[in-house]
Design a protein around this motif. Structure first.
Motif, PDB file in Angstrom:
ATOM      1  N   SER A  24       0.797  -1.235   0.000  1.00  0.00           N
ATOM      2  CA  SER A  24       0.000   0.000   0.000  1.00  0.00           C
ATOM      3  C   SER A  24       0.829   1.284   0.000  1.00  0.00           C
ATOM      4  O   SER A  24       0.349   2.328   0.432  1.00  0.00           O
ATOM      5  CB  SER A  24      -0.974   0.024   1.189  1.00  0.00           C
ATOM      6  OG  SER A  24      -1.834  -1.090   1.137  1.00  0.00           O
ATOM      7  N   CYS A  25       2.071   1.219  -0.493  1.00  0.00           N
ATOM      8  CA  CYS A  25       2.872   2.430  -0.663  1.00  0.00           C
ATOM      9  C   CYS A  25       2.693   2.959  -2.085  1.00  0.00           C
ATOM     10  O   CYS A  25       2.499   2.183  -3.028  1.00  0.00           O
ATOM     11  CB  CYS A  25       4.353   2.144  -0.443  1.00  0.00           C
ATOM     12  SG  CYS A  25       4.787   1.596   1.212  1.00  0.00           S
ATOM     13  N   LEU A  26       2.770   4.267  -2.233  1.00  0.00           N
ATOM     14  CA  LEU A  26       2.836   4.890  -3.548  1.00  0.00           C
ATOM     15  C   LEU A  26       4.307   5.169  -3.824  1.00  0.00           C
ATOM     16  O   LEU A  26       4.940   5.930  -3.085  1.00  0.00           O
ATOM     17  CB  LEU A  26       2.020   6.185  -3.580  1.00  0.00           C
ATOM     18  CG  LEU A  26       0.519   6.049  -3.311  1.00  0.00           C
ATOM     19  CD1 LEU A  26      -0.139   7.420  -3.254  1.00  0.00           C
ATOM     20  CD2 LEU A  26      -0.137   5.186  -4.387  1.00  0.00           C
ATOM     21  N   VAL A  27       4.849   4.563  -4.871  1.00  0.00           N
ATOM     22  CA  VAL A  27       6.293   4.610  -5.110  1.00  0.00           C
ATOM     23  C   VAL A  27       6.617   5.326  -6.413  1.00  0.00           C
ATOM     24  O   VAL A  27       6.043   4.999  -7.462  1.00  0.00           O
ATOM     25  CB  VAL A  27       6.894   3.178  -5.147  1.00  0.00           C
ATOM     26  CG1 VAL A  27       8.401   3.244  -5.376  1.00  0.00           C
ATOM     27  CG2 VAL A  27       6.585   2.444  -3.852  1.00  0.00           C
ATOM     28  N   GLN A  28       7.526   6.301  -6.323  1.00  0.00           N
ATOM     29  CA  GLN A  28       8.085   6.956  -7.516  1.00  0.00           C
ATOM     30  C   GLN A  28       9.548   6.571  -7.607  1.00  0.00           C
ATOM     31  O   GLN A  28      10.319   6.815  -6.677  1.00  0.00           O
ATOM     32  CB  GLN A  28       7.953   8.477  -7.397  1.00  0.00           C
ATOM     33  CG  GLN A  28       8.653   9.254  -8.510  1.00  0.00           C
ATOM     34  CD  GLN A  28       7.934   9.093  -9.848  1.00  0.00           C
ATOM     35  OE1 GLN A  28       6.729   9.227  -9.932  1.00  0.00           O
ATOM     36  NE2 GLN A  28       8.697   8.809 -10.886  1.00  0.00           N
ATOM     37  N   LYS A  29       9.938   5.919  -8.708  1.00  0.00           N
ATOM     38  CA  LYS A  29      11.324   5.470  -8.872  1.00  0.00           C
ATOM     39  C   LYS A  29      12.114   6.464  -9.711  1.00  0.00           C
ATOM     40  O   LYS A  29      11.638   6.930 -10.752  1.00  0.00           O
ATOM     41  CB  LYS A  29      11.359   4.073  -9.520  1.00  0.00           C
ATOM     42  CG  LYS A  29      10.874   2.972  -8.587  1.00  0.00           C
ATOM     43  CD  LYS A  29      10.759   1.632  -9.290  1.00  0.00           C
ATOM     44  CE  LYS A  29       9.553   1.602 -10.211  1.00  0.00           C
ATOM     45  NZ  LYS A  29       9.288   0.278 -10.787  1.00  0.00           N
ATOM     46  N   VAL A  30      13.328   6.772  -9.240  1.00  0.00           N
ATOM     47  CA  VAL A  30      14.228   7.702  -9.925  1.00  0.00           C
ATOM     48  C   VAL A  30      15.599   7.046  -9.968  1.00  0.00           C
ATOM     49  O   VAL A  30      16.022   6.406  -9.001  1.00  0.00           O
ATOM     50  CB  VAL A  30      14.298   9.053  -9.185  1.00  0.00           C
ATOM     51  CG1 VAL A  30      15.372   9.941  -9.776  1.00  0.00           C
ATOM     52  CG2 VAL A  30      12.949   9.753  -9.216  1.00  0.00           C
ATOM     53  N   SER A  31      16.306   7.180 -11.092  1.00  0.00           N
ATOM     54  CA  SER A  31      17.578   6.468 -11.234  1.00  0.00           C
ATOM     55  C   SER A  31      18.796   7.379 -11.298  1.00  0.00           C
ATOM     56  O   SER A  31      19.908   6.899 -11.469  1.00  0.00           O
ATOM     57  CB  SER A  31      17.545   5.597 -12.506  1.00  0.00           C
ATOM     58  OG  SER A  31      17.313   6.393 -13.653  1.00  0.00           O
ATOM     59  N   ASP A  32      18.624   8.700 -11.153  1.00  0.00           N
ATOM     60  CA  ASP A  32      19.781   9.591 -11.183  1.00  0.00           C
ATOM     61  C   ASP A  32      19.644  10.654 -10.105  1.00  0.00           C
ATOM     62  O   ASP A  32      18.535  11.020  -9.684  1.00  0.00           O
ATOM     63  CB  ASP A  32      19.935  10.256 -12.552  1.00  0.00           C
ATOM     64  CG  ASP A  32      18.810  11.240 -12.844  1.00  0.00           C
ATOM     65  OD1 ASP A  32      19.029  12.448 -12.656  1.00  0.00           O
ATOM     66  OD2 ASP A  32      17.712  10.788 -13.239  1.00  0.00           O
ATOM     67  N   GLY A  33      20.793  11.158  -9.650  1.00  0.00           N
ATOM     68  CA  GLY A  33      20.817  12.081  -8.524  1.00  0.00           C
ATOM     69  C   GLY A  33      20.166  13.424  -8.789  1.00  0.00           C
ATOM     70  O   GLY A  33      19.495  13.978  -7.907  1.00  0.00           O
ATOM     71  N   THR A  34      20.348  13.957  -9.972  1.00  0.00           N
ATOM     72  CA  THR A  34      19.785  15.272 -10.283  1.00  0.00           C
ATOM     73  C   THR A  34      18.262  15.250 -10.185  1.00  0.00           C
ATOM     74  O   THR A  34      17.638  16.124  -9.571  1.00  0.00           O
ATOM     75  CB  THR A  34      20.213  15.730 -11.685  1.00  0.00           C
ATOM     76  OG1 THR A  34      21.643  15.776 -11.745  1.00  0.00           O
ATOM     77  CG2 THR A  34      19.659  17.113 -11.988  1.00  0.00           C
ATOM     78  N   SER A  35      17.644  14.226 -10.782  1.00  0.00           N
ATOM     79  CA  SER A  35      16.189  14.094 -10.700  1.00  0.00           C
ATOM     80  C   SER A  35      15.749  13.838  -9.265  1.00  0.00           C
ATOM     81  O   SER A  35      14.681  14.300  -8.844  1.00  0.00           O
ATOM     82  CB  SER A  35      15.711  12.950 -11.589  1.00  0.00           C
ATOM     83  OG  SER A  35      16.018  13.186 -12.942  1.00  0.00           O
TER      84      SER A  35
END
Length: 228
Positions: A24-35
């Protein structure tokens, strides 16, 4: 729980993200530090899970930039046995860390431990009281602290540690108690997390109360907040 998951290991991020979403978590995945910096400062998340080792902008630098503007709870993913990155992350204001490789279940447990201290859960009556000890005032329900008229910018873990010490002002509190109640986990052998967080709290107090010693180390017994 709105989680920002930052890791350049796409396969691992997908695996952890899928597990968190099933819980039940809403997850946003990001693969770089700037973003990651941009997303972390957007105000859309309850917590950031941040890998230390990333190409380009490292996790440590991401944390440094985020802490310049935000006290968003941060859980670091560190290489197992890499004490340097672990301690540096804690010194820069990470709330906790999980060594990689980690299980999704352990990660979720650590996330929940942090968010229990910062979430919108109903607070027991004694936790909504105002705490005062000399010039220090704490509002546990709002997780806000001031020294005189100056706001103390504390991470969620630092706030929990300081609150625990203030509630027992004049008495030593053991590191095992501090770890269980403020970090949400038992104190592990050679774990310096409590000491690093306490060092950060002392530095922040020294900036608003120059020359005053507020937290005392009690040999073999832990730490105590000195009563005014």
């Amino acid at each position: 729980m709105r989680i920002l998951l930052v890791d350049d290991d796409i396969e691992l991020a997908d695996m952890l993200g899928s597990y968190l979403e099933r819980e039940s978590c809403l997850v946003q995945k990001v693969s770089d530090g700037t973003s990651a910096v941009v997303q972390a400062l957007s105000g859309q998340f309850d917590l950031m899970v941040l890998d230390v080792m990333m190409p380009g902008l490292s996790g440590v630098e991401v944390l440094r930039r985020v802490r310049e503007h935000s006290m968003l709870p941060v859980l670091m993913l560190t290489a197992r046995g890499d004490d340097t990155d672990r301690v540096l992350g804690l010194e820069l204001g990470a709330d906790d860390y999980v060594p990689k490789p980690c299980t999704p279940r352990e990660l979720l447990a650590r996330i929940r431990a942090i968010l229990r201290r910062t979430g919108n859960q109903p607070q027991p009556a004694h936790e909504t009281d105002v705490l005062r000890e000399g010039p220090l005032t704490m509002w546990p329900g709002e997780r806000r602290a001031q020294w005189g008229e100056q706001t103390l910018e504390l991470t969620s873990t630092e706030y929990s540690l300081l609150e625990l010490l203030v509630r027992h002002a004049g008495q030593p509190v053991g590191k095992d108690v501090l770890s269980k109640q403020a970090l949400g986990r038992p104190l592990a052998r050679f774990d310096r997390s409590v000491d690093v967080h306490m060092s950060s709290i002392r530095q922040k107090l020294s900036r608003v109360a120059p020359g005053r010693i507020c937290i005392q180390t009690v040999v073999r017994r832990g730490y105590q907040f000195i009563k005014a």
